[in-house]
Design a protein around this motif. Sequence first.
Motif, PDB file in Angstrom:
ATOM      1  N   ASP A 182      29.702   1.104 -21.566  1.00 14.64           N
ATOM      2  CA  ASP A 182      29.266   1.899 -20.403  1.00 14.64           C
ATOM      3  C   ASP A 182      30.193   3.060 -20.084  1.00 14.64           C
ATOM      4  OD1 ASP A 182      27.161   0.225 -20.045  1.00 14.64           O
ATOM      5  OD2 ASP A 182      28.225  -1.109 -18.674  1.00 14.64           O
ATOM      6  N   PHE A 183      31.286   3.135 -20.810  1.00 12.44           N
ATOM      7  CA  PHE A 183      32.350   4.059 -20.428  1.00 12.44           C
ATOM      8  C   PHE A 183      31.864   5.503 -20.372  1.00 12.44           C
ATOM      9  CE2 PHE A 183      36.763   5.795 -20.999  1.00 12.44           C
ATOM     10  CZ  PHE A 183      37.315   5.153 -19.905  1.00 12.44           C
ATOM     11  N   PHE A 184      30.956   5.867 -21.270  1.00  5.08           N
ATOM     12  CA  PHE A 184      30.519   7.261 -21.334  1.00  5.08           C
ATOM     13  C   PHE A 184      29.164   7.491 -20.654  1.00  5.08           C
ATOM     14  CE2 PHE A 184      33.707   7.101 -24.718  1.00  5.08           C
ATOM     15  CZ  PHE A 184      34.518   8.141 -24.287  1.00  5.08           C
ATOM     16  N   ARG A 185      28.747   6.510 -19.838  1.00  2.00           N
ATOM     17  CA  ARG A 185      27.526   6.744 -19.041  1.00  2.00           C
ATOM     18  C   ARG A 185      27.910   7.424 -17.734  1.00  2.00           C
ATOM     19  NH1 ARG A 185      24.983   1.179 -19.842  1.00  2.00           N
ATOM     20  NH2 ARG A 185      24.144   1.421 -21.930  1.00  2.00           N
ATOM     21  N   ARG A 218      33.609  13.408 -24.291  1.00  2.96           N
ATOM     22  CA  ARG A 218      34.162  12.400 -25.213  1.00  2.96           C
ATOM     23  C   ARG A 218      35.551  12.778 -25.668  1.00  2.96           C
ATOM     24  NH1 ARG A 218      30.574   8.200 -27.233  1.00  2.96           N
ATOM     25  NH2 ARG A 218      28.927   8.273 -25.688  1.00  2.96           N
ATOM     26  N   GLU A 219      35.854  14.058 -25.651  1.00  2.00           N
ATOM     27  CA  GLU A 219      37.198  14.537 -26.020  1.00  2.00           C
ATOM     28  C   GLU A 219      37.656  15.490 -24.939  1.00  2.00           C
ATOM     29  OE1 GLU A 219      38.896  13.688 -28.675  1.00  2.00           O
ATOM     30  OE2 GLU A 219      37.338  12.697 -29.863  1.00  2.00           O
ATOM     31  N   SER A 232      39.346   6.691 -17.071  1.00  2.00           N
ATOM     32  CA  SER A 232      38.024   7.341 -17.073  1.00  2.00           C
ATOM     33  C   SER A 232      37.983   8.393 -18.173  1.00  2.00           C
ATOM     34  CB  SER A 232      37.797   8.028 -15.717  1.00  2.00           C
ATOM     35  OG  SER A 232      36.794   9.009 -15.817  1.00  2.00           O
ATOM     36  N   PRO A 233      36.786   8.633 -18.739  1.00  2.00           N
ATOM     37  CA  PRO A 233      36.672   9.750 -19.687  1.00  2.00           C
ATOM     38  C   PRO A 233      36.907  11.102 -19.014  1.00  2.00           C
ATOM     39  CG  PRO A 233      34.555   8.622 -19.397  1.00  2.00           C
ATOM     40  CD  PRO A 233      35.553   7.876 -18.587  1.00  2.00           C
ATOM     41  N   HIS A 253      45.896   7.703 -25.023  1.00  2.00           N
ATOM     42  CA  HIS A 253      44.539   7.808 -24.465  1.00  2.00           C
ATOM     43  C   HIS A 253      43.897   9.170 -24.728  1.00  2.00           C
ATOM     44  CE1 HIS A 253      44.286   3.895 -22.568  1.00  2.00           C
ATOM     45  NE2 HIS A 253      45.571   4.015 -22.315  1.00  2.00           N
ATOM     46  N   GLY A 254      44.517   9.978 -25.568  1.00  2.00           N
ATOM     47  CA  GLY A 254      43.905  11.262 -25.945  1.00  2.00           C
ATOM     48  C   GLY A 254      43.829  12.262 -24.806  1.00  2.00           C
ATOM     49  N   ILE A 255      44.804  12.195 -23.883  1.00  2.00           N
ATOM     50  CA  ILE A 255      44.832  13.185 -22.799  1.00  2.00           C
ATOM     51  C   ILE A 255      46.179  13.921 -22.842  1.00  2.00           C
ATOM     52  CG2 ILE A 255      43.271  11.744 -21.441  1.00  2.00           C
ATOM     53  CD1 ILE A 255      45.625  11.132 -19.568  1.00  2.00           C
TER      54      ILE A 255
END
Length: 360
Positions: free
Chosen positions: A6-9, A20-21, A171-172, A242-244
Amino acid sequence: MRSAKDFFRPLAVGAPAPVREVPLRPSRMIHFFDPGNEKMAAKVPSLAPQVDVLLGNLEDAVPADRKEAARLGLVKTARATDFGDTQLWTRINSLDSPWVLDDLLTLVPEIGDKLDVVMVPKVEGAQDIHYVDRLLAQLEAKAGLGRPILVHAILETATGVANVEEIAGASPRMQGISLGPADLAASRRMKTTRVGGGHPGYLVRADPAPAADGGADAPRPTFQQDLWHYTIARMVDACAAHGILPYYGPFGDIQDVTACEDQFRNAFLLGCVGAWSLHPAQIAIAKRVFSPSPQDVAWARRVIAAMGDGTGAVMIDGKMQDDATYKQCLVVADLADALAARDPELAEVYAAATREEDAR
Ligand SMILES: CC(=O)SCCNC(=O)CCNC(=O)[C@H](O)C(C)(C)COP(=O)(O)OP(=O)(O)OC[C@H]1O[C@@H](n2cnc3c(N)ncnc32)[C@H](O)[C@@H]1OP(=O)(O)O
Ligand SMILES: CC(=O)C(=O)O
Ligand SMILES: [Mg+2]
């Protein structure tokens, strides 16, 4: 905890899909201005082409009786300014303050289409990000926004540092984290009254000299240590995992441009992508420090060219290169490419250094 599925909803019906990125847009300096200060706000159009990020600050440094003026000033400035490809961010008031709800309820409908990132101060854990995440989704849906506004957390409480990994991955929407050395010092009960930078009392001392060199009577050199090393390193790891993106925050001694440059460079070398500029004098420092040097870029490009598909080992100028150094060089070269795409002058400097390196 939310399911990974559900993370990307979107968190509200009609809200834009989460990214996503994190977009890797240059952000060497996040330039702070008080949108309620007419003199400062008037400089925004001329500052926009000089900086990577302009941030309308609504929190600390804005007096309590000017909070509304700052918020409305930001709406006015955002509407009136063509920012080109410079990002517009805001720092909202803290989540426990009487102003933050109106900050978000005003800014998202009024200028949500121009706001790239909302910086949230004094974040203590994932719960703070979840709150802002859901509220932003509801407001974006109501305003009919087509892309999500990203979130940036300031790491400036002891609890926040203890929870930095969960904050980074909450959060994304998470774009990055900045070190907030002033509030963090207060929260930890550190005994420094400066905004960032070192302290002459935080040092190590060399051992006493041998008897032949004067023994205990000989002077013992001392070496000042970096108060912020631990926190910056932890923040960088949490962000990378976490890609941030990690940032050093403010340096309060505006006149000490040398120490400011040192603090920024330490952060750059440790993995940060930028720092805050509080005064126009700090813009050029951040630009210089957070752009890799032409020599490093030329070297990185040479190693990448020599390494072919990036595997194996080669020798260049007496130094071993392999898969790992190839990846290190990609970090430098990719950053240089991203900055050069935005800055034609820098592109030419990098190209000239590369030609020189190739000719050696
Ligand atoms: C711990 C934290 O939370 S840090 C983040 C919060 N703090 C901030 O945002 C502070 C932002 N910066 C400032 O408020 C100011 O730079 C100050 C108060 C530090 C210094 O301001 P001044 O005393 O006016 O500095 P100074 O006289 O050197 O300013 C020179 C010029 O630059 C302008 N200027 C100063 N800072 C800024 C800025 N951040 N953006 C745009 N213009 C600025 C001044 O208005 C002045 O303009 P002028 O020549 O037309 O008169
Ligand atoms: C950056 C910030 O807000 C602080 O140092 O407190
Ligand atoms: Mg603070």
